[in-house]
Design a protein around this motif. Structure first.
Motif, mmCIF file in Angstrom:
data_model
loop_
_atom_site.group_PDB
_atom_site.id
_atom_site.type_symbol
_atom_site.label_atom_id
_atom_site.label_comp_id
_atom_site.label_asym_id
_atom_site.label_seq_id
_atom_site.Cartn_x
_atom_site.Cartn_y
_atom_site.Cartn_z
ATOM 1 N N PRO A 333 0.814 -1.224 0.000
ATOM 2 C CA PRO A 333 0.000 0.000 0.000
ATOM 3 C C PRO A 333 0.847 1.273 0.000
ATOM 4 C CG PRO A 333 0.147 -0.861 2.209
ATOM 5 C CD PRO A 333 0.932 -1.814 1.338
ATOM 6 N N GLY A 334 0.147 2.398 -0.182
ATOM 7 C CA GLY A 334 0.774 3.706 -0.054
ATOM 8 C C GLY A 334 1.854 3.982 -1.074
ATOM 9 N N GLN A 335 1.705 3.479 -2.307
ATOM 10 C CA GLN A 335 2.777 3.583 -3.293
ATOM 11 C C GLN A 335 2.614 4.735 -4.279
ATOM 12 O OE1 GLN A 335 5.729 1.621 -3.511
ATOM 13 N NE2 GLN A 335 4.982 1.343 -1.426
ATOM 14 N N THR A 336 1.404 5.206 -4.486
ATOM 15 C CA THR A 336 1.220 6.245 -5.488
ATOM 16 C C THR A 336 -0.026 7.067 -5.214
ATOM 17 O OG1 THR A 336 1.014 6.686 -7.867
ATOM 18 C CG2 THR A 336 -0.102 4.741 -7.031
ATOM 19 N N GLY A 337 0.060 8.352 -5.542
ATOM 20 C CA GLY A 337 -1.122 9.181 -5.627
ATOM 21 C C GLY A 337 -1.703 9.023 -7.022
ATOM 22 N N ALA A 338 -2.952 9.461 -7.209
ATOM 23 C CA ALA A 338 -3.593 9.309 -8.510
ATOM 24 C C ALA A 338 -4.615 10.422 -8.705
ATOM 25 C CB ALA A 338 -4.273 7.945 -8.616
#
Length: 422
Positions: A333-338
């Motif tokens: 988790p917590g790997q990228t904003g979108a």
């Protein structure tokens, strides 16, 4: 004692200067030096050109070299047979949803416009990469059906030649036949989930237009259609897809969930997604997506919105290559904003190396060997499946709809004679 005499130093300097003067005075030596320097420069230029044009060079080598009109495609399969499917799972109960999943491109080309179904490397890429990464999130919500089909080669998506377009449409014919058998296997009451990635997304959109939108019974049972990394033009929703709108919120059902993602610095990929890609038109033909507007549903938020979803909201990506379908991988988790903007889902570079795109030839046209939104999609489809199942159960309690109104002709009134008149 240890000091060098001035005369020796002077002689050595004069010797070097003399040698240099002699070399410069020799035209043959100068010519050789220029030739060597020129060759070295050409090699450097050639290496740089090969690097910058590597995708074009790769594309040239993948060209089948034969017009599609005279091409003899590989043999197809009978979708009533078990070996025509990568997966055709049995149902656990009468109400379990059925998932129709269409895999992305795994065949590069070179000798065929469409993949031979016996091509081992292409099949292995489906079973070891595409299914565990991209089909598994949907398979958690229903029985998975994933057909083998004569996919168009990667080469057919790297250009828009008429031959390439014909190869894509040929592959779609296989998908239509597989979907017809899928409907026979699943019956007429079970909820269905449609999902396609890359080339599979293109074919899934075709099924929506040609099979589902005009069939109210199918549309009524559709949890959602997931079209991933294949642009969906907005003009379709003003025409044939009007009955199946975009998924505006995370609670919507009987809708289309679609996105194509790229990093802001991936200029070539963004250009491919928004300009060079061809997709379906309302009349059933294909045309470029440029200027048509594109659907973007943020998978982190599950909604059609331009709101930014931070990395803290990202539920997790998975690199599940080689894992069995019944294995539940641990998401990262917590790997990228979108964020959706101009029809593209813009993402940030994931921090975990397993979720970073590899540097392969023609990478802009490929699906990565991981699913950056695995857990987001798994939870999204689970929520929509529960919602539609509840709706269908409630609708079954309703009284059946009234039939069509029957018109009754007025009968002439015939008076009964009075007996006293006789």
């Amino acid at each position: 004692m240890g000091r060098q005499s001035p005369r020796r130093t002077t002689c050595r300097r004069m010797s070097k200067q003399g040698l240099k003067s002699q070399m410069l005075a020799n035209p043959i030596t100068i010519a050789r030096w220029m030739i060597v320097t020129g060759i070295a420069g050409l090699l450097v230029i050639a290496a740089l050109a090969s690097w910058f044009l590597r995708d074009q060079i790769y594309q040239t080598f993948q060209d089948p070299g034969e017009p599609f009109q005279t091409y003899a495609p590989p043999d197809g399969v009978d979708y009533a047979q078990a070996d025509a499917w990568y997966a055709a799972h049995e149902f656990a109960d009468p109400d379990e949803p059925a998932v129709f999943f269409i895999h992305p491109t795994t065949y590069s080309g070179g000798s065929n416009w469409n993949a031979d179904l016996g091509k081992e490397s292409a099949n292995r890429a489906v079973t070891e990469v595409a299914l565990p990464n991209y089909a598994a999130p949907f398979a958690r919500s229903g029985a998975l059906f994933a057909p083998r089909y004569r996919q168009a080669a990667l080469y057919a998506f790297m250009n828009n030649r008429e031959d390439s377009v014909q190869a894509r449409l040929f592959a779609y014919q296989d998908i239509e036949r597989a979907f017809a058998q899928f409907l026979i296997e699943t019956g007429d009451a079970r909820p269905i989930i449609l999902a396609g990635v890359g080339q599979g997304g293109f074919h899934a959109l075709g099924l929506l237009l040609n099979q589902i939108a005009e069939a109210p019974d199918l549309h009524n049972r559709l949890v959602a259609a997931y079209v991933i990394d294949s642009p969906v033009p907005l003009d379709l929703f003003a025409g044939p897809l009007a009955p199946i709108p975009p998924c505006e919120t995370a609670e919507d059902v009987r809708c289309v969930h679609a996105y194509s993602h790229a990093r802001p610095d991936e200029a070539d990929r963004i250009r491919i997604l928004t300009e060079r890609t061809m997709s379906w038109r309302p009349n059933g033909d294909l045309s470029f997506v440029e200027g048509r507007g594109l659907l973007c549903v943020n998978p982190v938020l599950g909604a059609r919105t331009s709101e930014y979803a931070s990395a803290r909201q990202h539920r997790g990506g998975v690199a599940a290559e080689g894992l069995p379908l019944d294995t539940t991988p641990a998401p990262i988790p917590g790997q990228t904003g979108a964020q959706c903007a101009d029809g593209v889902l813009f993402i940030e570079e994931p921090r975990h190396r397993d979720l970073q795109r590899p540097h392969r030839l023609a990478e802009d046209f490929r699906e990565p060997p991981f699913n950056l939104f695995y857990e987001d999609l798994r939870l999204d489809v689970a929520q929509r499946t529960f919602a539609l199942t509840s709706i269908l159960q409630e609708e079954r309690r309703w009284a059946p709809p009234l039939g069509p109104v029957e018109e009754i002709e007025e009968a002439p009134v015939v008076p009964i004679p009075d007996r006293r008149d006789f």
